[in-house]
Design a protein around this motif. Sequence first.
Motif, PDB file in Angstrom:
ATOM      1  N   VAL A  31      26.034 -94.679 -23.916  1.00 45.96           N
ATOM      2  CA  VAL A  31      25.950 -93.606 -22.924  1.00 45.96           C
ATOM      3  C   VAL A  31      25.050 -93.942 -21.741  1.00 45.96           C
ATOM      4  O   VAL A  31      25.339 -93.581 -20.595  1.00 45.96           O
ATOM      5  CB  VAL A  31      25.518 -92.278 -23.592  1.00 45.96           C
ATOM      6  CG1 VAL A  31      24.076 -92.373 -24.099  1.00 45.96           C
ATOM      7  CG2 VAL A  31      25.667 -91.114 -22.619  1.00 45.96           C
ATOM      8  N   GLY A  32      23.971 -94.649 -21.971  1.00 46.23           N
ATOM      9  CA  GLY A  32      23.053 -94.936 -20.865  1.00 46.23           C
ATOM     10  C   GLY A  32      23.263 -96.280 -20.203  1.00 46.23           C
ATOM     11  O   GLY A  32      22.718 -96.533 -19.121  1.00 46.23           O
ATOM     12  N   ILE A  33      24.077 -97.138 -20.826  1.00 52.41           N
ATOM     13  CA  ILE A  33      24.250 -98.505 -20.321  1.00 52.41           C
ATOM     14  C   ILE A  33      24.901 -98.544 -18.929  1.00 52.41           C
ATOM     15  O   ILE A  33      24.416 -99.247 -18.042  1.00 52.41           O
ATOM     16  CB  ILE A  33      25.050 -99.352 -21.324  1.00 52.41           C
ATOM     17  CG1 ILE A  33      24.214 -99.565 -22.591  1.00 52.41           C
ATOM     18  CG2 ILE A  33      25.438-100.694 -20.709  1.00 52.41           C
ATOM     19  CD1 ILE A  33      24.949-100.324 -23.684  1.00 52.41           C
ATOM     20  N   PRO A  34      26.007 -97.815 -18.693  1.00 49.69           N
ATOM     21  CA  PRO A  34      26.630 -97.883 -17.361  1.00 49.69           C
ATOM     22  C   PRO A  34      25.686 -97.492 -16.235  1.00 49.69           C
ATOM     23  O   PRO A  34      25.741 -98.073 -15.144  1.00 49.69           O
ATOM     24  CB  PRO A  34      27.806 -96.900 -17.472  1.00 49.69           C
ATOM     25  CG  PRO A  34      28.113 -96.843 -18.931  1.00 49.69           C
ATOM     26  CD  PRO A  34      26.786 -96.958 -19.605  1.00 49.69           C
ATOM     27  N   LEU A  35      24.811 -96.512 -16.472  1.00 48.76           N
ATOM     28  CA  LEU A  35      23.882 -96.075 -15.440  1.00 48.76           C
ATOM     29  C   LEU A  35      22.940 -97.207 -15.045  1.00 48.76           C
ATOM     30  O   LEU A  35      22.705 -97.462 -13.860  1.00 48.76           O
ATOM     31  CB  LEU A  35      23.073 -94.860 -15.914  1.00 48.76           C
ATOM     32  CG  LEU A  35      23.762 -93.491 -15.851  1.00 48.76           C
ATOM     33  CD1 LEU A  35      24.892 -93.394 -16.870  1.00 48.76           C
ATOM     34  CD2 LEU A  35      22.752 -92.380 -16.084  1.00 48.76           C
ATOM     35  N   ALA A  36      22.433 -97.898 -16.064  1.00 41.91           N
ATOM     36  CA  ALA A  36      21.503 -99.000 -15.803  1.00 41.91           C
ATOM     37  C   ALA A  36      22.221-100.185 -15.162  1.00 41.91           C
ATOM     38  O   ALA A  36      21.708-100.794 -14.215  1.00 41.91           O
ATOM     39  CB  ALA A  36      20.821 -99.427 -17.100  1.00 41.91           C
TER      40      ALA A  36
END
Length: 380
Positions: free
Chosen positions: A145-150
């Motif tokens: 869930v947080g990987i694409p944002l980073a």
Amino acid sequence: MEKIIDILFNGFSIAGIILGLYLLFSGLQLKYVKTYFLKAWLIIIVIQIVFYLLNLNAVLPNYLNINYFAFPLCMLHMPLFYLAIVDLTKIRRITGLEIALHVSFYLVYVAWLVSIDISTVKDILVINGFINLPPGLSSFTYAFVGIPLAVVSLVYSILCLIAMFQYKKLLKANLSNTDKYQLHWITYLVWAIILLFILIYLVIIARTDFMLTKASITFKLVNILLFFFLLAFGVKYQKQLIYFLKNEVVPLEIPAKTKYVNSGLTNENMVLIAQKMNLLIKSKELYLDEYLTLQKVADVLEESPQSISQTLNDHLSTNFYTYINTLRLDLAENKLQDPSFSKLSIMGIAMDSGFKSKSTFYKLFKQKTGKTPAEYRNLE
């Protein structure tokens, strides 16, 4: 301590919203810089600040569908900032297809969240600024869930730095004096963005892995840092526009790009162009023109800018900026050693040799000779 953070968070959030709106609706503009992407970028940042302000103060319900669009906004404002840089530097023309491509990462991520919401009974919640997926999903989904944002933030930060590198290369390929067009402050802001994301990542790690901070502190810190980032951007951008207007800086006249492999220019052609260039530029003392450009030289030589550029790059292993300033430095060296110019100041010699900026002259002179102009003048 928590109360102090809350006060700072609310205060800087409100200040950031006001500042963002001020930058959006006021300020100087140039005829050739439409600032559409900068305005869109500012709108997204203001929305993000508003979202964190409302979410962390429990004004917005955690289950609202609007959260799907607000939580991943960082995937949108970094592409917009990149497009704004490309638009400001004019390193290339931005197409509608390119815009759609850059926006698509955000839209795909939002669609992914919506698909999860449709396929599960419980709602997706955003609590303390974080997305909270419903139970029953795969472990990969929770980890992803947080990987694409980073990833998107990091990739576009790198693209911004590459764009600035291309811009500097473009300047040196077309101008003999780049001082008026330097945009170093953009590079500094990009590095500030990278540091911002590193800091946020460390805060998240401190929360999720070591439980050293509260979850709400992460995005409270984000809003505080976004205010200072907007402040730095506003000051630097306004100064740049004022400088452009004051000095009547016009758009770069960049020749249309032509691939050298398809130019048909032979080694014999480049030898002739190099000889003609050396003869005319020196005999007509074109290099004394402080604002000499590749296009001006091309007009004098009656050659295409692409042919001259290819000759400089492939035959002389240099670029236009270095070639012209080497001629200026040679002249300056001779004058510094000539007793008849002993009463002329170093800056006077620099200006008589075609230099506009003292800092540029000193920097290039030291690079070429290993000495400052004063040290060189005092040589026996």
